[in-house]
Design an enzyme around this catalytic site. Sequence first.
Site, PDB file in Angstrom:
ATOM      1  N   ASP A 182       0.853  -1.187   0.000  1.00 28.20           N
ATOM      2  CA  ASP A 182       0.000   0.000   0.000  1.00 28.20           C
ATOM      3  C   ASP A 182       0.898   1.250   0.000  1.00 28.20           C
ATOM      4  OD1 ASP A 182      -2.376   1.420   0.166  1.00 28.20           O
ATOM      5  OD2 ASP A 182      -2.512   1.268   2.357  1.00 28.20           O
ATOM      6  N   HIS A 183       0.696   2.136  -0.954  1.00 28.69           N
ATOM      7  CA  HIS A 183       1.475   3.383  -1.039  1.00 28.69           C
ATOM      8  C   HIS A 183       2.982   3.168  -1.068  1.00 28.69           C
ATOM      9  CE1 HIS A 183      -1.969   6.060  -0.638  1.00 28.69           C
ATOM     10  NE2 HIS A 183      -2.440   5.212   0.255  1.00 28.69           N
TER      11      HIS A 183
HETATM   12  P1  13P Z   1      -8.501   4.788   6.097  1.00 21.32           P
HETATM   13  O1  13P Z   1      -7.425   4.699   7.139  1.00 21.32           O
HETATM   14  O2  13P Z   1      -9.135   6.138   6.068  1.00 21.32           O
HETATM   15  O3  13P Z   1      -9.498   3.705   6.212  1.00 21.32           O
HETATM   16  O4  13P Z   1      -7.786   4.659   4.673  1.00 21.32           O
HETATM   17  C1  13P Z   1      -7.075   3.496   4.370  1.00 21.32           C
HETATM   18  C2  13P Z   1      -6.370   3.608   3.092  1.00 21.32           C
HETATM   19  O5  13P Z   1      -6.789   4.279   2.170  1.00 21.32           O
HETATM   20  C3  13P Z   1      -5.136   2.816   2.929  1.00 21.32           C
HETATM   21  O6  13P Z   1      -4.512   3.046   1.720  1.00 21.32           O
END
Ligand code: 13P
Length: 283
Positions: free
Chosen positions: A84-85
């Site tokens: 993620d990211h």
């Molecule tokens: P939230 O923490 O707002 O649920 O977002 C999670 C997210 O987008 C992880 O990439």
Amino acid sequence: MLVNMRKMLNDALINHYCVPHFNINNLEWTRFILEAADSVHSPLIIGVSEGAVKYMGGYTVVSSIVKSLIKELDIKIPVALHLDHGSSYDSCKEAVKAGFSSVMIDASMHDFEDNIYITKKVVNYCKHYNISVEAEVGHVGGTEDGKEKSILYTTTSEAVKFVNATGIDFLAPALGSVHGLYKGEPKLNFETMKEISESLNIPLVLHGGTGIDDEKIRKAISCGICKLNINTELQIVWSNAVRKFLDQDKSVYDPRKIIKSGEAALKEAVIAKIKLLGSENRS
Ligand code: 13P
């Protein structure tokens, strides 16, 4: 066995539902989320931020934990392990080498042309390993892994140019959602969401799933969102349950009992989200 996200998200696109992406933090969360999703036969995306990777001990640790749990628990649903990211080409490469099946390259902090250049490099690398790639244009706002960003809305022409230039599998446009808790009502631009979806016909990803009400989530799915990222909501649900447990029993000290005290609440939240997204029985 891990799978990339292509088959599950393309099926979601065709059949108008959405696959959940839940972020993990440790071994126990991974088990709780796997068991909950498996119990309702939903495809699952396990998202891991760079901060969580560091916390858990590195990419190979994360990958080994997820793969071993799938095997030991006899998990039958398709599971994607997704960075993620990912903030650079190198971090995406490290994740792939460690056995992740999907990555997000988030070069959205760079200018548009540099974002294209870095993303394309990741796409070219991932092609050789059958790894799916998600990327972001504009900025999803809020705080993630301690980094703060303000919202920068994605336009349709930018989205089209970016996808055509990079060849990514999935796009995360910034359309008003934020990571973490909202200050006020989320203002999602559904019109542009639909326009981007119709122009590109690839699965779209909505980040910042926490705090978006059910009706808006359903509307987002009807506008082409096929993957919803949820992190903070699970953290809140789990920590509230643990806090309650600790308040009720001041003598407990076994970490297994403490971490487990959030299991039922976490699983309940995961299953409720799966039902809302329509991914139940889609595995
Ligand atoms: P939230 O923490 O707002 O649920 O977002 C999670 C997210 O987008 C992880 O990439």
